[in-house]
Design a protein around this motif. Sequence first.
Motif, PDB file in Angstrom:
ATOM      1  N   GLU A  20       0.824  -1.210   0.000  1.00  0.00           N
ATOM      2  CA  GLU A  20       0.000   0.000   0.000  1.00  0.00           C
ATOM      3  C   GLU A  20       0.859   1.261   0.000  1.00  0.00           C
ATOM      4  N   GLU A  21       1.915   1.234   0.808  1.00  0.00           N
ATOM      5  CA  GLU A  21       2.826   2.375   0.851  1.00  0.00           C
ATOM      6  C   GLU A  21       3.524   2.557  -0.493  1.00  0.00           C
ATOM      7  N   LEU A  22       3.936   1.467  -1.087  1.00  0.00           N
ATOM      8  CA  LEU A  22       4.599   1.518  -2.387  1.00  0.00           C
ATOM      9  C   LEU A  22       3.677   2.090  -3.452  1.00  0.00           C
ATOM     10  N   LEU A  23       2.417   1.665  -3.471  1.00  0.00           N
ATOM     11  CA  LEU A  23       1.450   2.203  -4.440  1.00  0.00           C
ATOM     12  C   LEU A  23       1.179   3.681  -4.203  1.00  0.00           C
ATOM     13  N   THR A  24       1.124   4.088  -2.938  1.00  0.00           N
ATOM     14  CA  THR A  24       0.917   5.502  -2.622  1.00  0.00           C
ATOM     15  C   THR A  24       2.060   6.340  -3.167  1.00  0.00           C
ATOM     16  N   GLU A  25       3.275   5.881  -2.969  1.00  0.00           N
ATOM     17  CA  GLU A  25       4.439   6.624  -3.461  1.00  0.00           C
ATOM     18  C   GLU A  25       4.496   6.609  -4.992  1.00  0.00           C
ATOM     19  N   LEU A  26       4.093   5.498  -5.604  1.00  0.00           N
ATOM     20  CA  LEU A  26       4.066   5.430  -7.064  1.00  0.00           C
ATOM     21  C   LEU A  26       3.060   6.435  -7.625  1.00  0.00           C
ATOM     22  N   ARG A  27       1.879   6.507  -7.030  1.00  0.00           N
ATOM     23  CA  ARG A  27       0.862   7.473  -7.494  1.00  0.00           C
ATOM     24  C   ARG A  27       1.355   8.903  -7.323  1.00  0.00           C
ATOM     25  N   PHE A  28       2.016   9.178  -6.200  1.00  0.00           N
ATOM     26  CA  PHE A  28       2.580  10.504  -5.960  1.00  0.00           C
ATOM     27  C   PHE A  28       3.581  10.853  -7.064  1.00  0.00           C
ATOM     28  N   ALA A  29       4.473   9.925  -7.366  1.00  0.00           N
ATOM     29  CA  ALA A  29       5.475  10.150  -8.410  1.00  0.00           C
ATOM     30  C   ALA A  29       4.812  10.306  -9.780  1.00  0.00           C
ATOM     31  N   GLN A  30       3.759   9.538 -10.048  1.00  0.00           N
ATOM     32  CA  GLN A  30       3.052   9.642 -11.332  1.00  0.00           C
ATOM     33  C   GLN A  30       2.418  11.018 -11.499  1.00  0.00           C
ATOM     34  N   ARG A  31       1.819  11.541 -10.427  1.00  0.00           N
ATOM     35  CA  ARG A  31       1.188  12.871 -10.523  1.00  0.00           C
ATOM     36  C   ARG A  31       2.216  13.946 -10.847  1.00  0.00           C
ATOM     37  N   ILE A  32       3.351  13.890 -10.177  1.00  0.00           N
ATOM     38  CA  ILE A  32       4.395  14.886 -10.451  1.00  0.00           C
ATOM     39  C   ILE A  32       4.912  14.727 -11.879  1.00  0.00           C
ATOM     40  N   ALA A  33       5.191  13.496 -12.265  1.00  0.00           N
ATOM     41  CA  ALA A  33       5.720  13.254 -13.612  1.00  0.00           C
ATOM     42  C   ALA A  33       4.728  13.691 -14.685  1.00  0.00           C
ATOM     43  N   LEU A  34       3.457  13.396 -14.493  1.00  0.00           N
ATOM     44  CA  LEU A  34       2.452  13.790 -15.485  1.00  0.00           C
ATOM     45  C   LEU A  34       2.365  15.306 -15.590  1.00  0.00           C
ATOM     46  N   HIS A  35       2.461  15.989 -14.476  1.00  0.00           N
ATOM     47  CA  HIS A  35       2.453  17.453 -14.489  1.00  0.00           C
ATOM     48  C   HIS A  35       3.632  17.993 -15.305  1.00  0.00           C
ATOM     49  N   LEU A  36       4.760  17.315 -15.223  1.00  0.00           N
ATOM     50  CA  LEU A  36       5.962  17.788 -15.902  1.00  0.00           C
ATOM     51  C   LEU A  36       6.030  17.397 -17.373  1.00  0.00           C
ATOM     52  N   VAL A  37       5.597  16.176 -17.714  1.00  0.00           N
ATOM     53  CA  VAL A  37       5.786  15.702 -19.091  1.00  0.00           C
ATOM     54  C   VAL A  37       4.518  15.725 -19.941  1.00  0.00           C
TER      55      VAL A  37
END
Length: 79
Positions: A20-37
């Motif tokens: 669950e923690e890993l998925l939370t961090e993955l979603r966090f990283a995806q949101r930032i990456a999507l905002h950037l790319v």
Amino acid sequence: MNRSAGLTDPPMPNAIPNPEELLTELRFAQRIALHLVKDHHLADEVAQEAVLAALERRDIEEPRKRAWLAGVVRNLVNN
């Protein structure tokens, strides 16, 4: 440690995070990456690389984990 008393060992600093923690961090990283790319597929790739880097570097202190992960995402996008 006496487990029959309801006590458990403290988490190890290098322990693998729970799913669950890993998925939370993955979603966090995806949101930032999507905002950037602005591209879902590229954002997923960047986020996966960032989370892999976090798994390899498990000595990051909890209060700074997200800031560090966001920095990794930014660096991956800029390189």
